[in-house]
Design a protein around this motif. Structure first.
Motif, short mmCIF file in Angstrom:
data_model
loop_
_atom_site.label_atom_id
_atom_site.label_comp_id
_atom_site.label_asym_id
_atom_site.label_seq_id
_atom_site.Cartn_x
_atom_site.Cartn_y
_atom_site.Cartn_z
N UNK A 99 1.27 -0.93 0.13
CA UNK A 99 0.14 -0.15 -0.04
C UNK A 99 0.97 1.37 -0.02
N UNK A 100 0.65 2.14 -0.91
CA UNK A 100 1.48 3.28 -1.21
C UNK A 100 0.55 4.10 -0.76
N UNK A 101 1.23 5.74 -0.10
CA UNK A 101 -0.84 6.84 0.35
C UNK A 101 0.11 8.19 0.17
N UNK B 238 3.74 11.23 1.62
CA UNK B 238 4.15 10.26 1.73
C UNK B 238 4.39 8.56 1.98
N UNK B 239 4.00 7.62 2.04
CA UNK B 239 4.69 6.55 2.99
C UNK B 239 4.30 5.33 2.75
N UNK B 240 4.90 3.97 2.69
CA UNK B 240 4.59 3.08 2.03
C UNK B 240 4.39 1.50 3.53
N UNK C 217 15.04 1.02 -1.54
CA UNK C 217 13.53 1.94 -2.36
C UNK C 217 13.17 2.29 -2.38
N UNK C 218 12.20 1.89 -0.98
CA UNK C 218 11.39 2.32 -0.71
C UNK C 218 11.16 4.03 0.29
N UNK C 219 12.52 4.10 0.89
CA UNK C 219 13.25 5.34 1.43
C UNK C 219 13.22 5.69 0.41
N UNK C 220 12.83 6.15 -1.07
CA UNK C 220 13.46 7.08 -2.07
C UNK C 220 11.85 7.19 -2.58
N UNK C 221 11.12 6.85 -2.46
CA UNK C 221 9.56 7.08 -2.72
C UNK C 221 8.86 8.37 -0.78
N UNK C 222 9.03 7.52 -0.37
CA UNK C 222 8.44 7.34 0.85
C UNK C 222 8.92 8.53 1.98
N UNK D 146 12.07 14.22 5.45
CA UNK D 146 11.77 14.42 3.41
C UNK D 146 12.28 14.17 2.22
N UNK D 147 11.11 13.84 1.43
CA UNK D 147 11.53 13.38 -0.01
C UNK D 147 10.36 13.82 -0.72
N UNK D 148 11.07 14.24 -1.98
CA UNK D 148 10.00 14.55 -2.82
C UNK D 148 10.34 14.04 -4.55
N UNK D 149 8.96 13.66 -4.61
CA UNK D 149 8.37 12.63 -5.23
C UNK D 149 9.09 13.15 -6.36
#
Length: 228
Positions: A120-122, A134-136, A158-163, A204-207
């Motif tokens: 689940x990605x939210x 963003x959260x994984x 990999x998840x850390x790069x998007x959440x 802090x992540x920028x998608x």
């Protein structure tokens, strides 16, 4: 005549039988390998003809029944994981988050392109880029699956790069907060509700644009009593 319930197939037998299924009545040239011999002995493939390249075998009705039994067994095995993921996505949606289940996202780093598929990605349902959050959420319904997962730090990277936050999600009593990796949080399912047993480290992540495009192109999860 009703066919007997087939015995479970091992992974190699299953992969080969699927090849025979896709070949249909045209069949496949038999290499005489052990797996083909075992399938023939089980009555799951049979001789179709003798061609220029040798013996040609094709799947039998019993073989089709065996494949269908395997599909149903896989579906039953995956059902608890799927159900918990859907329940979580519904709960998050009702708490103001936009959710996607099993969305494939591309993560670029200095050396390679990594494909990740969170359960689940939210994100917060907001138009403010600073509040996306963003959260994984990785769903686990067995300890063995969890232990195998935490042994893969590259997957979490990999998840850390998007959440900004990463959670493991599990039924109550399955996992403990002190078992979580340092950066990971834990959400515990209690019926249709979820409780934060451990808060994750936030970053802090920028998608990236390709992530945003994937989110735009794949329909998000919608709670049953709400509109998209």
């Amino acid at each position: 005549m009703e066919l007997p319930t087939p015995a479970p197939l091992n992974s190699k037998q299953s992969a080969l039988l699927r090849r025979y299924w896709h070949a249909g009545r045209q069949g496949l040239s038999s290499t005489g390998g052990t797996q083909a011999l075992e399938l023939a002995a089980l009555g799951l493939i049979e001789q179709a003809r003798y061609g220029g390249s040798g013996l040609v075998m094709c799947i039998t009705q019993a073989g089709i029944v065996a494949l269908q039994a395997q599909v149903e067994a896989n579906r039953a095995r995956c059902a608890p994981h799927h159900d918990l993921g859907a329940t979580l996505a519904t709960w998050l949606s009702r708490n103001g988050r936009a959710c996607w289940t099993n969305i494939e996202l591309k993560v670029r780093n200095a050396e390679s392109l990594q494909l990740v598929r969170p359960d689940v990605f939210s994100i917060n349902a907001t138009l403010d880029p600073a509040r996306v959050d963003a959260a994984v959420h990785e769903v686990k319904v067995s300890r063995s699956d969890f232990l195998a997962d935490i042994a893969k730090p590259s997957k979490r990277a990999g998840y850390a790069a998007i959440s900004e936050k990463f959670y493991y999600v599990a039924p109550e009593g399955l996992l403990r907060p002190d078992e979580m990796p340092e950066d990971a949080g834990l959400l515990v399912a209690r019926g249709d509700d979820f409780v934060v047993a451990k808060r994750p480290k936030k970053r802090r992540v920028v998608l990236a644009p390709e992530v945003m495009l994937a989110m735009a192109l794949k329909p998000r999860h919608t709670a049953p009593d709400t509109l998209a």
